[in-house]
Design an enzyme around this catalytic site. Structure first.
Site, PDB file in Angstrom:
ATOM      1  N   GLU A 141      33.595  26.225  38.526  1.00 38.66           N
ATOM      2  CA  GLU A 141      33.801  27.574  39.045  1.00 38.66           C
ATOM      3  C   GLU A 141      32.500  28.370  38.995  1.00 38.66           C
ATOM      4  O   GLU A 141      32.250  29.218  39.854  1.00 38.66           O
ATOM      5  CB  GLU A 141      34.898  28.295  38.257  1.00 38.66           C
TER       6      GLU A 141
ATOM      7  N   LYS B 220      44.395  32.306  47.503  1.00 42.42           N
ATOM      8  CA  LYS B 220      45.330  33.282  46.927  1.00 42.42           C
ATOM      9  C   LYS B 220      45.812  34.271  47.982  1.00 42.42           C
ATOM     10  O   LYS B 220      46.989  34.637  48.013  1.00 42.42           O
ATOM     11  CB  LYS B 220      44.658  34.023  45.771  1.00 42.42           C
TER      12      LYS B 220
ATOM     13  N   HIS C 144      40.266   2.108  28.432  1.00 43.79           N
ATOM     14  CA  HIS C 144      41.337   1.268  28.986  1.00 43.79           C
ATOM     15  C   HIS C 144      41.876   1.866  30.282  1.00 43.79           C
ATOM     16  O   HIS C 144      42.967   1.511  30.728  1.00 43.79           O
ATOM     17  CB  HIS C 144      42.457   1.120  27.948  1.00 43.79           C
TER      18      HIS C 144
ATOM     19  N   GLU D 240      50.733  34.471  38.682  1.00 43.05           N
ATOM     20  CA  GLU D 240      51.345  33.494  37.791  1.00 43.05           C
ATOM     21  C   GLU D 240      51.680  34.114  36.435  1.00 43.05           C
ATOM     22  O   GLU D 240      52.757  33.870  35.869  1.00 43.05           O
ATOM     23  CB  GLU D 240      50.407  32.304  37.590  1.00 43.05           C
TER      24      GLU D 240
ATOM     25  N   LYS E 156      43.149  40.179  33.135  1.00 42.62           N
ATOM     26  CA  LYS E 156      42.206  41.304  33.207  1.00 42.62           C
ATOM     27  C   LYS E 156      42.757  42.431  34.068  1.00 42.62           C
ATOM     28  O   LYS E 156      42.771  43.595  33.659  1.00 42.62           O
ATOM     29  CB  LYS E 156      40.854  40.829  33.746  1.00 42.62           C
TER      30      LYS E 156
ATOM     31  N   GLY F 210      36.327  35.483  33.035  1.00 41.13           N
ATOM     32  CA  GLY F 210      37.440  34.817  32.386  1.00 41.13           C
ATOM     33  C   GLY F 210      37.052  33.513  31.709  1.00 41.13           C
ATOM     34  O   GLY F 210      37.489  33.215  30.590  1.00 41.13           O
ATOM     35  N   ARG F 211      36.216  32.716  32.355  1.00 43.39           N
ATOM     36  CA  ARG F 211      35.863  31.410  31.799  1.00 43.39           C
ATOM     37  C   ARG F 211      34.861  31.524  30.654  1.00 43.39           C
ATOM     38  O   ARG F 211      34.533  30.505  30.026  1.00 43.39           O
ATOM     39  CB  ARG F 211      35.328  30.500  32.905  1.00 43.39           C
TER      40      ARG F 211
END
Length: 509
Positions: A333, A473, A364, A200, A194, A247-248
């Site tokens: 979040e 951050k 399992h 990253e 954005k 974002g999510r």
């Protein structure tokens, strides 16, 4: 009365009353329960009858929903009111797929979304006419998890035109493994950020730009076109993001460019249509027959009335294996808050820790703890009735395991050997998709989005900010010069010692 006071005052007596009553007893005493506590919305069926709750407790929860004005809260969300209070903005992800909002703000968002949708379709067509065979989507968080989930889940619906890859981790080994075997002459990359300032994404974006030999086949999804252009992405290849979409919640937007390239625009539109069907239901259905509200109420009941601190999501379809990771961001979040928008303590426990994995593999792995561990873990089991393969016996075994696990968790089993006794009385919700299609997946994801919003209203927290991710951050940025060896000025004594150890290992000391 605060949300905390409403919760503790209205639910505690029912929790106490039900503390000695088992789920199996509730079902046996109420023959209509299994049908009455079920609900269908389009291709999605839900059954809540194995929750540790009775009709009186459910009535109390519905009264809580009324006291918190949940239907009005949904109307405010759709109409573009500033429900994201701390950032003073609306949260209009629903405008990306529905035209249900009233008022100028909602209509403007819907128009912007339609324009971006048309631009994205044009870029999909342009790439289809090129010699590009592979797409690398570069993003992190919501710019990765949603598109990655959908592209993987709908792999049987892929158009076959492009192979889509996802690069997210700043760890250089991720880039190395992603690019291995790809031809830079036949690959394009999408940088999704954005602000176009995500560390990253920019670091990985530089790797892609160098590997591609320039910006000719670079695309971007960003709200900051000048920064994208300065990076080397032509403005006509930058699709928009907006501050009214978190974002999510963004896979329905141009952030879904990678999805459209993976499955084709017609199927991307089916994904939006499935979500829109759930939107209409969430906005219009009364709380007692409203699937997202009922789901939210079951989570709040387990968290606050029963004091259960985790929640498992267990999809019995390998194509949904990434769903728990996607929901970890969406749920934790959004709801990982301990204060209200007014800055006051929430006063009740909020988000449970969400985790999970795909069945039958998980049986399992960690199901031992689900069945016989000391902590009760509520769970959502998700199944698909009709598979997209011809292996009927495999699918019969998958569905029988799905049904057996929910039954065993609820009913338990007594044995003369305590080690072979299953305590049972462990709640779960069962969600069934008729088939795993773009529309049913859209409906499923939208269900969880709306449940999260309903939970935030019930707990009195803001589902649309995420201030908790900022401190780490900021500190990482401050420490970067020290990690590079450019300074030794570090105030924290433990971090200083750790940097010394890193430096010693680097030099072979």
């Amino acid at each position: 009365m605060t949300a905390a006071q409403r919760l503790t005052g209205s639910l505690a007596p029912h929790a106490q009353r039900l503390s000695s009553i088992r789920i199996a007893e509730l079902i046996a005493a109420d023959p209509a329960r299994a049908g009455d506590l079920s609900l269908r919305v389009g291709p999605l069926y839900a059954n809540f009858s194995r929750q540790r709750i009775d009709r009186d407790a459910l009535d109390a929860l519905l009264q809580l929903a009324d006291a918190c004005a949940l239907p009005q809260a949904f109307r405010a969300l759709f109409d573009g009111e500033r429900v994201n209070v701390s950032e003073d903005r609306p949260a209009l992800h629903v405008a990306l797929r529905s035209a249900l909002g009233a008022g100028e703000v909602a209509r403007d968002a819907q128009a912007q979304a339609a324009q971006a949708h048309a631009r994205m379709a044009k870029l999909v067509d342009d790439l289809a006419a090129s010699d590009v065979t592979d797409i690398v989507n570069v993003g992190i968080g919501g710019s990765d998890l949603g598109p990655r989930l959908v592209a993987d889940a709908l792999k049987d619906a892929h158009s076959g035109r492009f192979r889509v890859h996802f690069l997210t981790n700043v760890d250089g080994s991720d880039a190395q493994h992603t690019l291995r075997g790809l031809d830079p002459a036949r690959t394009a990359a999408i940088l999704v950020s954005k602000s176009f300032g995500t560390q990253e994404t920019l670091l990985n974006g530089r790797i892609l730009k160098d590997w591609l030999g320039g910006g000719e086949r670079l695309y971007a999804v960003s709200a900051n076109v000048p920064k994208a252009e300065a990076f080397g992405v032509a403005a006509e290849r930058v699709l928009p993001m907006w501050d009214w979409v978190g974002g999510r919640y963004s896979l329905w937007s141009a952030v879904g460019f990678a999805i459209a390239l993976a499955i084709g625009m017609p199927r991307f539109e089916e994904l939006l249509a499935g979500a829109a069907e759930m939107d209409a239901h969430a906005l219009q259905a009364p709380p007692e027959r409203n699937l997202p509200i009922l789901h939210a109420l079951s989570v709040v009941w387990n968290r606050n009335a029963l004091g259960l601190s985790t929640h498992a999501v267990l999809p019995y379809d390998e194509r949904l294996a990434l769903l728990p990771a996607y929901l970890q961001q969406l749920v934790m979040e959004s709801l990982g808050k301990s204060v209200t928008p007014a800055g006051q303590a929430a006063g009740v426990d909020t988000v449970p820790v969400l985790w999970g994995g795909a069945g039958t593999n998980s049986q399992h792995s960690f199901f031992q703890a689900l069945h016989q561990g000391t902590q009760t873990v509520p769970a959502d089991f998700i199944g698909v009735v009709n598979p997209d393969h011809a292996y009927a016996e495999n699918h019969a075994a998958l569905l029988s395991n799905l049904l057996a696990q929910t039954e065993a968790l609820a009913n338990g089993h007594s044995d003369g050997d305590p080690q072979k006794t299953y305590p049972g009385n462990r709640p779960s919700t069962l969600l069934l998709l008729d088939a795993l299609t773009p529309a049913s997946l859209g409906a499923l994801i939208a269900l969880y989005e709306h449940s999260v919003y309903a939970q935030s209203v019930l707990w009195g927290v803001n589902a649309f900010d995420q201030w908790g991710v900022e401190l780490g951050k900021r500190i990482a940025g401050e420490l970067l010069p020290a990690v590079r060896g450019e300074t030794t000025e570090v105030s924290d004594p433990v971090t200083r010692e750790l940097l010394t150890e890193i430096s010693r290992r680097r030099s072979g000391g």
